[in-house]
Design a protein around this motif. Structure first.
Motif, PDB file in Angstrom:
ATOM      1  N   PHE A  88     100.784 -21.678  54.289  1.00  0.00           N
ATOM      2  CA  PHE A  88     101.662 -21.541  53.127  1.00  0.00           C
ATOM      3  C   PHE A  88     101.093 -22.231  51.892  1.00  0.00           C
ATOM      4  CE2 PHE A  88     104.771 -20.792  56.572  1.00  0.00           C
ATOM      5  CZ  PHE A  88     105.229 -19.544  56.154  1.00  0.00           C
ATOM      6  N   THR A  89     100.329 -23.308  52.085  1.00  0.00           N
ATOM      7  CA  THR A  89      99.691 -23.969  50.948  1.00  0.00           C
ATOM      8  C   THR A  89      98.673 -23.050  50.291  1.00  0.00           C
ATOM      9  OG1 THR A  89     100.065 -26.177  51.862  1.00  0.00           O
ATOM     10  CG2 THR A  89      98.295 -25.956  50.237  1.00  0.00           C
ATOM     11  N   GLU A  90      97.971 -22.267  51.099  1.00  0.00           N
ATOM     12  CA  GLU A  90      97.031 -21.300  50.530  1.00  0.00           C
ATOM     13  C   GLU A  90      97.767 -20.243  49.718  1.00  0.00           C
ATOM     14  OE1 GLU A  90      93.168 -19.530  49.887  1.00  0.00           O
ATOM     15  OE2 GLU A  90      93.943 -21.538  50.321  1.00  0.00           O
ATOM     16  N   ARG A  91      98.944 -19.857  50.176  1.00  0.00           N
ATOM     17  CA  ARG A  91      99.747 -18.907  49.400  1.00  0.00           C
ATOM     18  C   ARG A  91     100.160 -19.520  48.058  1.00  0.00           C
ATOM     19  NH1 ARG A  91     104.022 -15.621  53.255  1.00  0.00           N
ATOM     20  NH2 ARG A  91     102.463 -14.408  54.409  1.00  0.00           N
ATOM     21  N   VAL A  92     100.547 -20.783  48.090  1.00  0.00           N
ATOM     22  CA  VAL A  92     100.923 -21.460  46.840  1.00  0.00           C
ATOM     23  C   VAL A  92      99.722 -21.523  45.901  1.00  0.00           C
ATOM     24  CG1 VAL A  92     101.581 -23.688  45.848  1.00  0.00           C
ATOM     25  CG2 VAL A  92     102.808 -22.800  47.846  1.00  0.00           C
ATOM     26  N   ARG A  93      98.542 -21.815  46.452  1.00  0.00           N
ATOM     27  CA  ARG A  93      97.350 -21.946  45.617  1.00  0.00           C
ATOM     28  C   ARG A  93      96.962 -20.617  44.974  1.00  0.00           C
ATOM     29  NH1 ARG A  93      92.059 -21.450  45.325  1.00  0.00           N
ATOM     30  NH2 ARG A  93      91.868 -20.319  47.286  1.00  0.00           N
ATOM     31  N   THR A  94      97.052 -19.532  45.754  1.00  0.00           N
ATOM     32  CA  THR A  94      96.594 -18.238  45.243  1.00  0.00           C
ATOM     33  C   THR A  94      97.675 -17.486  44.477  1.00  0.00           C
ATOM     34  OG1 THR A  94      97.129 -17.197  47.370  1.00  0.00           O
ATOM     35  CG2 THR A  94      94.867 -17.983  47.058  1.00  0.00           C
ATOM     36  N   ASN A  95      98.946 -17.813  44.747  1.00  0.00           N
ATOM     37  CA  ASN A  95     100.051 -17.115  44.087  1.00  0.00           C
ATOM     38  C   ASN A  95     101.212 -18.088  43.920  1.00  0.00           C
ATOM     39  OD1 ASN A  95     101.725 -15.152  42.986  1.00  0.00           O
ATOM     40  ND2 ASN A  95     102.351 -14.368  44.981  1.00  0.00           N
ATOM     41  N   PRO A  96     101.119 -19.008  42.943  1.00  0.00           N
ATOM     42  CA  PRO A  96     102.117 -20.080  42.811  1.00  0.00           C
ATOM     43  C   PRO A  96     103.430 -19.596  42.195  1.00  0.00           C
ATOM     44  CG  PRO A  96     100.504 -20.249  41.061  1.00  0.00           C
ATOM     45  CD  PRO A  96     100.034 -19.129  41.954  1.00  0.00           C
ATOM     46  N   GLY A  97     104.121 -18.747  42.942  1.00  0.00           N
ATOM     47  CA  GLY A  97     105.380 -18.205  42.458  1.00  0.00           C
ATOM     48  C   GLY A  97     106.554 -18.640  43.308  1.00  0.00           C
ATOM     49  N   VAL A  98     107.701 -18.074  43.030  1.00  0.00           N
ATOM     50  CA  VAL A  98     108.944 -18.437  43.707  1.00  0.00           C
ATOM     51  C   VAL A  98     108.824 -18.291  45.217  1.00  0.00           C
ATOM     52  CG1 VAL A  98     111.333 -17.680  44.050  1.00  0.00           C
ATOM     53  CG2 VAL A  98     110.456 -17.974  41.730  1.00  0.00           C
ATOM     54  N   ASP A  99     108.341 -17.155  45.680  1.00  0.00           N
ATOM     55  CA  ASP A  99     108.287 -16.900  47.119  1.00  0.00           C
ATOM     56  C   ASP A  99     107.394 -17.902  47.844  1.00  0.00           C
ATOM     57  OD1 ASP A  99     109.991 -14.779  46.809  1.00  0.00           O
ATOM     58  OD2 ASP A  99     108.427 -13.247  46.919  1.00  0.00           O
ATOM     59  N   SER A 100     106.251 -18.210  47.257  1.00  0.00           N
ATOM     60  CA  SER A 100     105.299 -19.108  47.919  1.00  0.00           C
ATOM     61  C   SER A 100     105.865 -20.515  48.055  1.00  0.00           C
ATOM     62  CB  SER A 100     103.984 -19.140  47.141  1.00  0.00           C
ATOM     63  OG  SER A 100     103.397 -17.860  47.095  1.00  0.00           O
ATOM     64  N   TYR A 101     106.441 -21.045  46.975  1.00  0.00           N
ATOM     65  CA  TYR A 101     107.023 -22.388  47.052  1.00  0.00           C
ATOM     66  C   TYR A 101     108.223 -22.408  48.001  1.00  0.00           C
ATOM     67  CZ  TYR A 101     104.204 -24.307  43.242  1.00  0.00           C
ATOM     68  OH  TYR A 101     103.163 -24.770  42.466  1.00  0.00           O
ATOM     69  N   TYR A 102     109.037 -21.367  47.945  1.00  0.00           N
ATOM     70  CA  TYR A 102     110.210 -21.303  48.815  1.00  0.00           C
ATOM     71  C   TYR A 102     109.790 -21.308  50.284  1.00  0.00           C
ATOM     72  CZ  TYR A 102     114.229 -19.446  51.286  1.00  0.00           C
ATOM     73  OH  TYR A 102     115.249 -19.261  52.193  1.00  0.00           O
ATOM     74  N   GLN A 103     108.806 -20.489  50.637  1.00  0.00           N
ATOM     75  CA  GLN A 103     108.391 -20.394  52.034  1.00  0.00           C
ATOM     76  C   GLN A 103     107.780 -21.695  52.528  1.00  0.00           C
ATOM     77  OE1 GLN A 103     105.907 -16.882  52.033  1.00  0.00           O
ATOM     78  NE2 GLN A 103     107.624 -15.570  51.457  1.00  0.00           N
ATOM     79  N   ARG A 104     106.975 -22.349  51.692  1.00  0.00           N
ATOM     80  CA  ARG A 104     106.425 -23.637  52.124  1.00  0.00           C
ATOM     81  C   ARG A 104     107.530 -24.681  52.231  1.00  0.00           C
ATOM     82  NH1 ARG A 104     101.667 -26.749  48.954  1.00  0.00           N
ATOM     83  NH2 ARG A 104     103.418 -27.166  47.539  1.00  0.00           N
ATOM     84  N   GLY A 105     108.519 -24.608  51.335  1.00  0.00           N
ATOM     85  CA  GLY A 105     109.656 -25.523  51.439  1.00  0.00           C
ATOM     86  C   GLY A 105     110.381 -25.377  52.760  1.00  0.00           C
ATOM     87  N   ILE A 106     110.584 -24.137  53.198  1.00  0.00           N
ATOM     88  CA  ILE A 106     111.218 -23.904  54.496  1.00  0.00           C
ATOM     89  C   ILE A 106     110.390 -24.538  55.606  1.00  0.00           C
ATOM     90  CG2 ILE A 106     111.847 -22.131  56.180  1.00  0.00           C
ATOM     91  CD1 ILE A 106     113.785 -22.207  53.927  1.00  0.00           C
ATOM     92  N   CYS A 107     109.078 -24.364  55.513  1.00  0.00           N
ATOM     93  CA  CYS A 107     108.207 -24.915  56.548  1.00  0.00           C
ATOM     94  C   CYS A 107     108.277 -26.443  56.573  1.00  0.00           C
ATOM     95  CB  CYS A 107     106.771 -24.444  56.310  1.00  0.00           C
ATOM     96  SG  CYS A 107     105.725 -24.568  57.776  1.00  0.00           S
ATOM     97  N   TRP A 108     108.258 -27.069  55.398  1.00  0.00           N
ATOM     98  CA  TRP A 108     108.404 -28.530  55.360  1.00  0.00           C
ATOM     99  C   TRP A 108     109.745 -28.962  55.951  1.00  0.00           C
ATOM    100  CZ3 TRP A 108     104.339 -31.145  55.293  1.00  0.00           C
ATOM    101  CH2 TRP A 108     103.297 -30.959  54.375  1.00  0.00           C
ATOM    102  N   TYR A 109     110.800 -28.228  55.620  1.00  0.00           N
ATOM    103  CA  TYR A 109     112.116 -28.570  56.150  1.00  0.00           C
ATOM    104  C   TYR A 109     112.121 -28.498  57.671  1.00  0.00           C
ATOM    105  CZ  TYR A 109     117.086 -28.300  57.189  1.00  0.00           C
ATOM    106  OH  TYR A 109     118.330 -28.537  57.719  1.00  0.00           O
ATOM    107  N   GLU A 110     111.519 -27.451  58.219  1.00  0.00           N
ATOM    108  CA  GLU A 110     111.481 -27.289  59.675  1.00  0.00           C
ATOM    109  C   GLU A 110     110.608 -28.346  60.348  1.00  0.00           C
ATOM    110  OE1 GLU A 110     113.270 -25.366  61.541  1.00  0.00           O
ATOM    111  OE2 GLU A 110     114.272 -24.347  59.889  1.00  0.00           O
ATOM    112  N   ARG A 111     109.731 -28.984  59.574  1.00  0.00           N
ATOM    113  CA  ARG A 111     108.895 -30.078  60.100  1.00  0.00           C
ATOM    114  C   ARG A 111     109.540 -31.445  59.887  1.00  0.00           C
ATOM    115  NH1 ARG A 111     103.751 -27.599  61.106  1.00  0.00           N
ATOM    116  NH2 ARG A 111     104.379 -25.458  61.543  1.00  0.00           N
ATOM    117  N   ASP A 112     110.830 -31.443  59.542  1.00  0.00           N
ATOM    118  CA  ASP A 112     111.563 -32.696  59.294  1.00  0.00           C
ATOM    119  C   ASP A 112     110.950 -33.504  58.154  1.00  0.00           C
ATOM    120  OD1 ASP A 112     113.487 -32.248  61.343  1.00  0.00           O
ATOM    121  OD2 ASP A 112     112.039 -32.945  62.832  1.00  0.00           O
ATOM    122  N   GLU A 113     110.570 -32.794  57.097  1.00  0.00           N
ATOM    123  CA  GLU A 113     110.027 -33.424  55.885  1.00  0.00           C
ATOM    124  C   GLU A 113     110.893 -33.007  54.692  1.00  0.00           C
ATOM    125  OE1 GLU A 113     107.718 -35.581  55.646  1.00  0.00           O
ATOM    126  OE2 GLU A 113     106.466 -35.416  57.430  1.00  0.00           O
TER     127      GLU A 113
END
Length: 231
Positions: free
Chosen positions: A81-106
């Motif tokens: 997901f970080t690669e997605r943020v780097r290559t396309n830093p838009g709403v979807d990319s940040y949202y998806q990485r945020g979900i992943c961080w949340y699921e990792r208890d971060e």
């Protein structure tokens, strides 16, 4: 660049073996058994692989197969997901990485990504809901309540925002408002298992054990994997 990264991810996926843990990296992913769909997997949910059958991964805990192309190895999901943020830093990319961080208890890292989403799109009800959940995990009930209020203001038919706000009210000891929100969530979405869990919690807190069991039973019937209904 996106094509190169997609190819690298596909190559990584080919190394998945029984015993590995994988993370779902797409929306609307289903578990399959034969020709039947036997369940749904949420973005960034993680599962242990019990068997590998060609392009399919058997998940014993869910009694179904996931497609290889819908997952990446658990320890590479944040990189994905970080690669997605780097290559396309838009709403979807940040949202998806945020979900992943949340699921990792971060939750703090999740909130940082949700903040980026809301900077780009202040009218995104879904992200207010998700940020509210992250604040809830931090026991920051006032910020959680504010985010759920905003999600509901933006989308008055958002059932999950009602049930999550209900849980905050429960934590604050306001069972009357909590029950009202759980009732509204169930009215808007009769398939929302957590609305019935919430109503069960209120009844249990009030010593109304028969009513609590009835609500938890509905929740389990709707979603057998809702562990909070097994009390």
């Amino acid at each position: 660049m996106l094509l190169l990264f997609a190819g690298r991810s596909a190559a990584v996926a080919q190394t998945i073996q029984p015993g590995d843990r994988v993370t779902v990296v797409k929306f609307d992913v289903s578990f399959h058994s034969g020709s039947d769909v036997v369940g749904k997997a949420f973005l960034c949910e993680s599962f242990d692989v019990d068997q590998v059958n060609g392009d399919w991964l058997w998940i014993e805990s869910r009694q179904g197969y996931l497609r290889r192309s819908d997952v990446v190895p658990y320890d590479q999901a944040i990189e994905y997901f970080t690669e997605r943020v780097r290559t396309n830093p838009g709403v979807d990319s940040y949202y998806q990485r945020g979900i992943c961080w949340y699921e990792r208890d971060e939750p703090d890292l999740a909130i940082a990504d949700y903040n980026e989403v809301l900077h780009l799109d202040p009218s995104d009800a879904l992200t207010y809901y998700e940020r509210g959940r992250a604040y809830e995990d931090k026991d920051d009930n006032q910020r959680a309540l504010a985010d759920f209020n905003e999600a509901i203001r933006l989308d008055p038919k958002y059932a999950w925002a009602y049930h999550e706000r209900g849980f905050v009210y429960s934590d604050l000891g306001d069972n009357q408002r909590a029950l009202a929100d759980f009732n509204e969530a169930a009215r808007l979405d009769p398939q929302d298992a957590m609305a019935y869990v919430g109503r069960g919690d209120v009844h249990l807190d009030n010593g109304e054990y028969v009513q609590a069991v009835a609500e938890y039973s509905i929740a389990i019937e709707l979603d057998p994997y809702v562990q909070s209904a097994w009390f």
